[in-house]
Design a protein around this motif. Structure first.
Motif, PDB file in Angstrom:
ATOM      1  N   LEU A 118       0.795  -1.222   0.000  1.00 45.07           N
ATOM      2  CA  LEU A 118       0.000   0.000   0.000  1.00 45.07           C
ATOM      3  C   LEU A 118       0.831   1.276   0.000  1.00 45.07           C
ATOM      4  O   LEU A 118       0.434   2.280  -0.584  1.00 45.07           O
ATOM      5  CB  LEU A 118      -0.926  -0.018   1.221  1.00 45.07           C
ATOM      6  N   PHE A 119       1.992   1.253   0.662  1.00 45.31           N
ATOM      7  CA  PHE A 119       2.806   2.455   0.833  1.00 45.31           C
ATOM      8  C   PHE A 119       4.125   2.358   0.068  1.00 45.31           C
ATOM      9  O   PHE A 119       4.715   1.282  -0.016  1.00 45.31           O
ATOM     10  CB  PHE A 119       3.135   2.664   2.318  1.00 45.31           C
ATOM     11  N   THR A 120       4.606   3.497  -0.417  1.00 40.50           N
ATOM     12  CA  THR A 120       5.940   3.548  -1.006  1.00 40.50           C
ATOM     13  C   THR A 120       6.961   3.327   0.116  1.00 40.50           C
ATOM     14  O   THR A 120       6.658   3.543   1.297  1.00 40.50           O
ATOM     15  CB  THR A 120       6.209   4.907  -1.684  1.00 40.50           C
ATOM     16  N   PRO A 121       8.195   2.918  -0.224  1.00 38.54           N
ATOM     17  CA  PRO A 121       9.196   2.664   0.820  1.00 38.54           C
ATOM     18  C   PRO A 121       9.496   3.867   1.714  1.00 38.54           C
ATOM     19  O   PRO A 121       9.818   3.690   2.887  1.00 38.54           O
ATOM     20  CB  PRO A 121      10.438   2.255   0.024  1.00 38.54           C
ATOM     21  N   ASN A 122       9.372   5.069   1.197  1.00 41.86           N
ATOM     22  CA  ASN A 122       9.667   6.278   1.970  1.00 41.86           C
ATOM     23  C   ASN A 122       8.408   7.035   2.390  1.00 41.86           C
ATOM     24  O   ASN A 122       8.478   8.224   2.723  1.00 41.86           O
ATOM     25  CB  ASN A 122      10.578   7.210   1.171  1.00 41.86           C
ATOM     26  N   ALA A 123       7.267   6.364   2.368  1.00 40.54           N
ATOM     27  CA  ALA A 123       6.003   7.015   2.714  1.00 40.54           C
ATOM     28  C   ALA A 123       6.056   7.593   4.124  1.00 40.54           C
ATOM     29  O   ALA A 123       6.801   7.116   4.984  1.00 40.54           O
ATOM     30  CB  ALA A 123       4.855   6.024   2.595  1.00 40.54           C
ATOM     31  N   ARG A 124       5.209   8.590   4.347  1.00 41.91           N
ATOM     32  CA  ARG A 124       5.150   9.236   5.660  1.00 41.91           C
ATOM     33  C   ARG A 124       3.702   9.300   6.117  1.00 41.91           C
ATOM     34  O   ARG A 124       2.804   9.590   5.325  1.00 41.91           O
ATOM     35  CB  ARG A 124       5.720  10.648   5.563  1.00 41.91           C
ATOM     36  N   TYR A 125       3.475   9.022   7.405  1.00 48.55           N
ATOM     37  CA  TYR A 125       2.162   9.146   8.033  1.00 48.55           C
ATOM     38  C   TYR A 125       2.295  10.129   9.183  1.00 48.55           C
ATOM     39  O   TYR A 125       3.236  10.049   9.977  1.00 48.55           O
ATOM     40  CB  TYR A 125       1.676   7.794   8.582  1.00 48.55           C
ATOM     41  N   VAL A 126       1.320  11.035   9.296  1.00 48.63           N
ATOM     42  CA  VAL A 126       1.326  11.986  10.407  1.00 48.63           C
ATOM     43  C   VAL A 126      -0.122  12.322  10.779  1.00 48.63           C
ATOM     44  O   VAL A 126      -0.975  12.489   9.911  1.00 48.63           O
ATOM     45  CB  VAL A 126       2.137  13.258  10.062  1.00 48.63           C
ATOM     46  N   ASP A 127      -0.391  12.353  12.074  1.00 45.84           N
ATOM     47  CA  ASP A 127      -1.654  12.871  12.591  1.00 45.84           C
ATOM     48  C   ASP A 127      -1.328  13.605  13.888  1.00 45.84           C
ATOM     49  O   ASP A 127      -0.163  13.682  14.279  1.00 45.84           O
ATOM     50  CB  ASP A 127      -2.709  11.754  12.740  1.00 45.84           C
ATOM     51  N   PRO A 128      -2.308  14.181  14.575  1.00 44.68           N
ATOM     52  CA  PRO A 128      -1.991  14.964  15.774  1.00 44.68           C
ATOM     53  C   PRO A 128      -1.357  14.165  16.915  1.00 44.68           C
ATOM     54  O   PRO A 128      -0.749  14.744  17.816  1.00 44.68           O
ATOM     55  CB  PRO A 128      -3.354  15.516  16.210  1.00 44.68           C
ATOM     56  N   MET A 129      -1.466  12.828  16.893  1.00 45.50           N
ATOM     57  CA  MET A 129      -0.982  12.027  18.006  1.00 45.50           C
ATOM     58  C   MET A 129       0.263  11.211  17.700  1.00 45.50           C
ATOM     59  O   MET A 129       0.957  10.782  18.616  1.00 45.50           O
ATOM     60  CB  MET A 129      -2.107  11.100  18.476  1.00 45.50           C
TER      61      MET A 129
END
Length: 118
Positions: A30-41
Motif C-alpha cells: 500500500l505504501f511507497t518505501p519512503n512514505a510518511r504518516y502523520v496525525d496529531p498524536m
C-alpha cells in the motif's frame, strides 16, 4: 480519481489487520518505501515506521475496527476519506478524515490524518 474508494478500503484493511506478517505485507503493498504518516498524536515513515504505528494503535485499542464513513473522493494524486473507529461493542470511539497523496506507482506516498473526535 476513480479508485479513491479502493484506496481507502485497502488502507483501512491494513489498519484492521491483526496478523503481524499479513499487516506488514499490506503496508508494503500500500505504501511507497519512503512514505510518511502523520496525525496529531503520532507520526512515522517508511514501511517499518508505519507498520509500527498501526501495531501500536491496535495494542492501544484491542478489538477495535476502523470503518469507512461516507464516500471517499479524490482528484489528481490526492484521496480524501473519513473513518470511524468502533469498539468491539459497536460504540464509536473516534472519527477522522485522512488525506493521502498517491505516488506514480499507485501506492501511498503520504497520509495526513485529522481527528474529528478522539
Amino acid at each position: 480519481m476513480n479508485n479513491a474508494s479502493t484506496i481507502a478500503r485497502q488502507y483501512l484493511a491494513a489498519w484492521n489487520e491483526a496478523d503481524g506478517a499479513a499487516r506488514r505485507n499490506h503496508v508494503k503493498q500500500l505504501f511507497t518505501p519512503n512514505a510518511r504518516y502523520v496525525d496529531p498524536m503520532m507520526q512515522g515513515s517508511g514501511h517499518e515506521g508505519i507498520e509500527t504505528l498501526i501495531a501500536g494503535a491496535q495494542h492501544h485499542f484491542p478489538g477495535h475496527r476502523f470503518e469507512l464513513s461516507g464516500v471517499p473522493d479524490g482528484h489528481n494524486d490526492v484521496v480524501r476519506f473519513s473513518w470511524t473507529l468502533r469498539a468491539p461493542d459497536g460504540d464509536s470511539v473516534a472519527h477522522g478524515t485522512d488525506i493521502a497523496v498517491v505516488a506514480g506507482d499507485g501506492r501511498l506516498a503520504s497520509v495526513t490524518g485529522f481527528l474529528d473526535k478522539a
